[in-house]
Write a protein that holds these residues in place. Structure first.
Motif, mmCIF file in Angstrom:
data_model
loop_
_atom_site.group_PDB
_atom_site.id
_atom_site.type_symbol
_atom_site.label_atom_id
_atom_site.label_comp_id
_atom_site.label_asym_id
_atom_site.label_seq_id
_atom_site.Cartn_x
_atom_site.Cartn_y
_atom_site.Cartn_z
ATOM 1 N N PHE A 1 -1.795 -0.172 1.193
ATOM 2 C CA PHE A 1 -1.675 1.123 0.524
ATOM 3 C C PHE A 1 -0.308 1.753 0.824
ATOM 4 C CE2 PHE A 1 -2.848 5.714 0.401
ATOM 5 C CZ PHE A 1 -3.305 5.769 -0.897
ATOM 6 N N LEU A 2 0.068 1.750 2.127
ATOM 7 C CA LEU A 2 1.338 2.371 2.526
ATOM 8 C C LEU A 2 2.535 1.558 2.018
ATOM 9 C CD1 LEU A 2 0.443 3.515 6.153
ATOM 10 C CD2 LEU A 2 0.652 4.923 4.102
ATOM 11 N N LEU A 3 2.418 0.240 2.119
ATOM 12 C CA LEU A 3 3.512 -0.596 1.609
ATOM 13 C C LEU A 3 3.646 -0.432 0.093
ATOM 14 C CD1 LEU A 3 3.113 -3.919 3.657
ATOM 15 C CD2 LEU A 3 4.893 -2.188 3.893
ATOM 16 N N GLY A 4 2.505 -0.290 -0.559
ATOM 17 C CA GLY A 4 2.509 -0.061 -2.010
ATOM 18 C C GLY A 4 3.235 1.236 -2.348
ATOM 19 N N GLY B 1 -10.113 -0.241 5.266
ATOM 20 C CA GLY B 1 -9.919 -1.091 6.423
ATOM 21 C C GLY B 1 -8.441 -1.054 6.784
ATOM 22 N N PHE B 2 -8.097 -1.685 7.905
ATOM 23 C CA PHE B 2 -6.704 -1.669 8.346
ATOM 24 C C PHE B 2 -5.794 -2.328 7.306
ATOM 25 C CE2 PHE B 2 -3.149 -3.685 10.622
ATOM 26 C CZ PHE B 2 -2.535 -2.545 11.102
ATOM 27 N N ALA C 1 -10.432 -5.178 -2.456
ATOM 28 C CA ALA C 1 -10.466 -3.953 -1.648
ATOM 29 C C ALA C 1 -9.110 -3.656 -1.029
ATOM 30 C CB ALA C 1 -11.522 -4.086 -0.552
ATOM 31 N N VAL C 2 -8.246 -4.654 -0.962
ATOM 32 C CA VAL C 2 -6.891 -4.450 -0.439
ATOM 33 C C VAL C 2 -5.920 -4.261 -1.602
ATOM 34 C CG1 VAL C 2 -5.046 -5.488 0.958
ATOM 35 C CG2 VAL C 2 -7.435 -5.877 1.573
#
Lengths: 145, 492
Positions: free
Chosen positions: B12-15, B5-6, B47-48
């Protein structure tokens, strides 16, 4: 320092570890306990160090170890290294009195100078670096500096 | 299969950015990055949170190599296994090439690890449960054996470095009786020598001392910068990796295998596989060593998730934290997870695949550009910041000033040993594997009532013992070959 002396140091270290671990307790029933691994290591240090001494004695390195064989330039270099180590070892003692960031700034300045960087450049790097360390560790990561 | 999801994608990218930041700073490990993320993960949907944790771990492990290239100070323990080789590559062929090899190998290693995770999670996890203290003892002995013979330094000096590392690992409370050893009445030493602090000293501070000793009149080795960044990062490394594709596959499979053993993880995977490769290639091919180590450590991350997902047993410290998150969120790992939360499982698989195939090469490219810029700065200007970072980094691990003294002592020791031809990586190897060997030996010996034949009774243990003997025989043959080839040169 030479392989010969280092080998001898390892032999001394091995002998000391063997002796010191003799004071560790055994397991019930007399089985080896906390002393087992240090003693295995001590044996390895004794044999390995002895091997180094023997091989450097065979290759004639020990004969090259004469007092005064250190050149003036080499002596100055070692002095710089010892000064750097002494300064770094003093850091924890000054941490509380001056605060971690001033100490970090001073560390950067001293090590920059010892590495041959110009005073002004070292100073600027130290101030900018100190600020970066403050932001990174104190502000961002919450390390209680 | 459920996609991202968004929110998951953003996390994911910030991680990934967060992981890159942590991994590239010496002293801050991938585990610490994931641990500090827990309070945030607590408020997020699994899920996030889980894709973010996967991105943090994968990128942080890779980013450990960036610190090696820029400051010769491995950012994470996994990177320490091949720090000399990646530094050599960066000096000879440019930082972008070195990080290209590392990032692409990590990407392929991660992809292989993910494939194994998807295909064989339950089967491999069953094998992991058959590993007892006997097998762990032998796998650590295998790592040490390969490490001694693989250093490229004279074997006697490698052995002494390694023994010194093992000796340092015995400082503190012993694993059998809880008896304090070699602590000299200082409570700071009861917990032992922290190997991350030691690593900062041995690789970071020792390098500063070495530079000071050599003096500023020493000319730095010119870095090859004939090609553009893109060619250095993409073309040459990809060509090399394609040429060595079977080696990448072997390393990734070995990394996955070691990664899924409970308690081993990416660090041990990198140490064992890069030591074996150094031994195999007689330490003459740094490209292959970096490729092997990078492929193994990233595949090891995926491997560690196998027992975590299938059995609820953590493969490493990161998955131990992840299992904690599972617990908080009311998720039960094990066979039930695959029945009741299959969407989440697929999301984890997808996060691993995207992190390996897309994220690592992209982050790698960005960091290679950054490393190329930093490597143009004269070394003498970097020494001050490296020294200060070593001091603050050593302190920050446990917020303990005593660790700064340990770091300085290890730095001086590392400088002194390096000056006399002793390999430092073997010392760290001893520090890392020493406690594993001792603990598993003592547990096995007590379990079998000191019947030492029990170490050879179990088929898996016997197999690992034979493998160790093969490596020993092979390594000694290599050493003899080197002695004959080098003739009268010093092979102490």
């Amino acid at each position: 320092m030479g392989t010969y002396l280092l080998g001898a140091l390892f032999v001394v270290l091995g002998a000391w570890v063997w002796w010191y671990s003799g004071f560790f307790p055994n397991l019930d029933g007399g089985y080896p306990g906390p002393a087992l691994f240090p003693r295995i290591v001590a044996l390895g240090l004794l044999l390995g160090g002895g091997g180094l001494v023997f091989s450097s004695w065979k290759s004639g390195q020990s004969a090259a170890l004469k007092p005064g064989s250190l050149s003036a330039e080499e002596f100055r270099r070692w002095l710089r290294v010892l000064a750097a180590v002494a300064f770094a070892a003093l850091v924890p003692l000054t941490w509380g009195a001056f605060g971690p960031i001033p100490v970090a700034v001073l560390t950067m300045l001293i090590f920059g100078l010892l590495s041959g960087a110009p005073f002004l450049t070292s100073g600027i790097i130290a101030i900018v670096g100190g600020l970066a360390l403050y932001l990174l560790f104190f502000r961002l990561l919450g390390v209680p500096l | 299969m459920n996609g991202f999801g968004f929110e998951s994608l953003v996390a994911f990218l910030l991680g990934a950015v967060y992981g890159a930041f942590f991994g590239s700073i010496p002293g801050l490990t991938a585990t610490l990055a994931v641990a500090l993320f827990v309070p945030v993960a607590f408020f997020l949907d699994p899920a996030v949170a889980l894709p973010a944790m996967i991105a943090i771990a994968a990128v942080a492990i890779f980013a450990g190599d960036v610190a090696s290239v820029v400051a010769r100070m491995p950012g994470t323990p996994a990177s320490a296994a091949y720090v000399d080789e990646i530094v050599e590559l960066a000096q000879k062929k440019g930082p972008a090439y070195a990080l290209g090899i590392s990032a692409w190998s990590s990407a392929f290693g991660g992809a292989v690890g993910t494939a194994v995770l998807v295909v064989g999670a339950s089967g491999l996890a069953a094998l992991a449960t058959r590993f007892s203290s006997f097998e762990f003892f032998w796998i650590a002995v295998l790592g040490l054996t390969a490490g001694v013979l693989a250093s490229g330094a004279p074997p006697l000096k490698s052995l002494l470095s390694l023994l010194f590392g093992v000796l340092l690992a015995t400082v503190g409370i012993d694993p059998t009786l809880g008896f304090p050893r070699f602590y000299f009445g200082n409570p700071n030493l009861l917990g032992g020598v922290n190997y991350i602090v030691a690593m900062i000293g041995l690789f970071g501070f020792a390098e500063v001392l070495d530079f000071i000793h050599r003096g500023s009149n020493l000319k730095a080795k010119p870095v090859v910068q004939k090609q553009t960044l893109r060619r250095q990062y993409f073309n040459a490394p990809l060509r090399f990796i394609w040429k060595e594709r079977w080696q990448v596959l072997r390393s990734a499979l070995l990394g996955t295998f070691i990664g899924f053993l409970p308690g081993a993880g990416a660090d041990i995977a990198a140490w064992v596989s890069s030591s074996l490769e150094k031994l195999r290639s007689r330490n003459t091919n740094p490209d292959r060593v970096v490729l092997t180590g990078s492929a193994s450590n990233n595949s090891g991350i995926a491997g560690a998730w196998i027992p975590a997902l299938s059995l609820g047993i953590p493969g490493d410290t990161i998955t131990a934290i992840v299992l904690g998150i599972f617990l908080i969120k009311g998720i039960t790992p094990g066979p039930l997870l695959f029945q009741q939360q299959i969407q989440l499982v697929w999301q984890i698989y997808l996060a691993f695949a995207v992190a390996s195939v897309i994220l690592l090469p992209l982050v790698g490219f960005f960091m290679a550009g950054l490393a190329t810029v930093v490597s143009r700065i004269p070394s003498r200007l970097l020494m001050g910041p490296i020294a200060a970072l070593s001091v603050v980094g050593a302190y920050a691990i446990n917020n303990n000033l005593f660790d700064v003294w340990v770091m300085v002592a290890m730095g001086f020791l590392g400088f002194f040993l390096k000056k006399n031809g002793f390999p430092l990586a073997q010392l760290v190897l001893g520090l890392v594997l020493g406690p594993i060997i001792e603990q598993n030996f003592m547990v096995s010996a007590i379990k079998s009532r000191w019947d030492l034949m029990a170490f050879f009774d179990r088929p898996l243990a016997l197999f690992l013992m034979i493998l160790t003997l093969v490596v020993l025989w092979w390594g000694l043959r290599m050493q003899r070959f080197l002695t004959v080839t080098l003739g009268g040169k010093d092979r102490t």
